[in-house]
Design a protein around this motif. Sequence first.
Motif, mmCIF file in Angstrom:
data_model
loop_
_atom_site.group_PDB
_atom_site.id
_atom_site.type_symbol
_atom_site.label_atom_id
_atom_site.label_comp_id
_atom_site.label_asym_id
_atom_site.label_seq_id
_atom_site.Cartn_x
_atom_site.Cartn_y
_atom_site.Cartn_z
ATOM 1 N N LEU A 66 0.835 -1.193 0.000
ATOM 2 C CA LEU A 66 0.000 0.000 0.000
ATOM 3 C C LEU A 66 0.872 1.245 0.000
ATOM 4 O O LEU A 66 1.827 1.344 0.773
ATOM 5 N N VAL A 67 0.517 2.188 -0.861
ATOM 6 C CA VAL A 67 1.273 3.431 -0.988
ATOM 7 C C VAL A 67 0.593 4.510 -0.147
ATOM 8 O O VAL A 67 -0.619 4.718 -0.242
ATOM 9 N N LYS A 68 1.402 5.175 0.682
ATOM 10 C CA LYS A 68 0.900 6.271 1.509
ATOM 11 C C LYS A 68 0.666 7.496 0.650
ATOM 12 O O LYS A 68 1.442 7.729 -0.279
ATOM 13 N N PRO A 69 -0.318 8.297 0.915
ATOM 14 C CA PRO A 69 -1.354 8.034 1.904
ATOM 15 C C PRO A 69 -2.377 7.062 1.332
ATOM 16 O O PRO A 69 -2.670 7.078 0.130
ATOM 17 N N PHE A 70 -2.878 6.189 2.163
ATOM 18 C CA PHE A 70 -3.900 5.238 1.736
ATOM 19 C C PHE A 70 -5.102 5.380 2.652
ATOM 20 O O PHE A 70 -5.008 5.932 3.748
ATOM 21 N N GLU A 71 -6.206 4.890 2.192
ATOM 22 C CA GLU A 71 -7.427 4.913 2.996
ATOM 23 C C GLU A 71 -7.385 3.755 3.986
ATOM 24 O O GLU A 71 -6.969 2.644 3.625
ATOM 25 N N ILE A 72 -7.812 4.002 5.208
ATOM 26 C CA ILE A 72 -7.810 2.961 6.223
ATOM 27 C C ILE A 72 -8.666 1.769 5.785
ATOM 28 O O ILE A 72 -8.344 0.618 6.085
ATOM 29 N N ASP A 73 -9.738 2.042 5.039
ATOM 30 C CA ASP A 73 -10.590 0.949 4.549
ATOM 31 C C ASP A 73 -9.814 0.026 3.614
ATOM 32 O O ASP A 73 -10.045 -1.181 3.589
ATOM 33 N N GLU A 74 -8.900 0.595 2.845
ATOM 34 C CA GLU A 74 -8.065 -0.214 1.949
ATOM 35 C C GLU A 74 -7.141 -1.116 2.764
ATOM 36 O O GLU A 74 -6.969 -2.293 2.449
ATOM 37 N N LEU A 75 -6.570 -0.576 3.824
ATOM 38 C CA LEU A 75 -5.698 -1.376 4.691
ATOM 39 C C LEU A 75 -6.496 -2.484 5.359
ATOM 40 O O LEU A 75 -6.074 -3.644 5.373
ATOM 41 N N VAL A 76 -7.650 -2.154 5.900
ATOM 42 C CA VAL A 76 -8.489 -3.157 6.570
ATOM 43 C C VAL A 76 -8.905 -4.252 5.595
ATOM 44 O O VAL A 76 -8.840 -5.440 5.911
ATOM 45 N N ALA A 77 -9.311 -3.873 4.394
ATOM 46 C CA ALA A 77 -9.715 -4.864 3.396
ATOM 47 C C ALA A 77 -8.549 -5.771 2.996
ATOM 48 O O ALA A 77 -8.720 -6.982 2.828
ATOM 49 N N THR A 78 -7.359 -5.191 2.855
ATOM 50 C CA THR A 78 -6.186 -5.973 2.507
ATOM 51 C C THR A 78 -5.866 -6.971 3.597
ATOM 52 O O THR A 78 -5.649 -8.168 3.336
ATOM 53 N N ILE A 79 -5.837 -6.510 4.833
ATOM 54 C CA ILE A 79 -5.545 -7.394 5.960
ATOM 55 C C ILE A 79 -6.594 -8.486 6.072
ATOM 56 O O ILE A 79 -6.266 -9.674 6.248
ATOM 57 N N LYS A 80 -7.849 -8.112 5.980
ATOM 58 C CA LYS A 80 -8.944 -9.088 6.097
ATOM 59 C C LYS A 80 -8.832 -10.170 5.026
ATOM 60 O O LYS A 80 -8.949 -11.352 5.317
ATOM 61 N N SER A 81 -8.561 -9.789 3.798
ATOM 62 C CA SER A 81 -8.480 -10.776 2.721
ATOM 63 C C SER A 81 -7.271 -11.702 2.902
ATOM 64 O O SER A 81 -7.345 -12.885 2.578
#
Length: 84
Positions: A66-81
């Motif tokens: 993930l490239v900063k700045p990123f949306e927290i939802d993108e981080l959560v979705a990545t981790i969840k998957s």
Amino acid sequence: AFEKAHAESPDIALLDWVMPIIQGHELCVKFKTDPDTAEMPVVMVTARGEEQDRLLGLDLGADGYLVKPFEIDELVATIKSLIE
């Protein structure tokens, strides 16, 4: 972080490319080449957003980049998957 991952067996590692003591991409390689941590998903977060940087991170074993700045939802979705 490497020793702590061995002791605690986290579900995922979230690494910044630039970190004190050892760079995130170096730690990613250590995790992915060690039999005890090789299956642990690794997500790199960084300001390094050029295509060559993203490809290098993935080539070094990162499961997500993930490239900063990123949306927290993108981080959560990545981790969840990756955990599922």
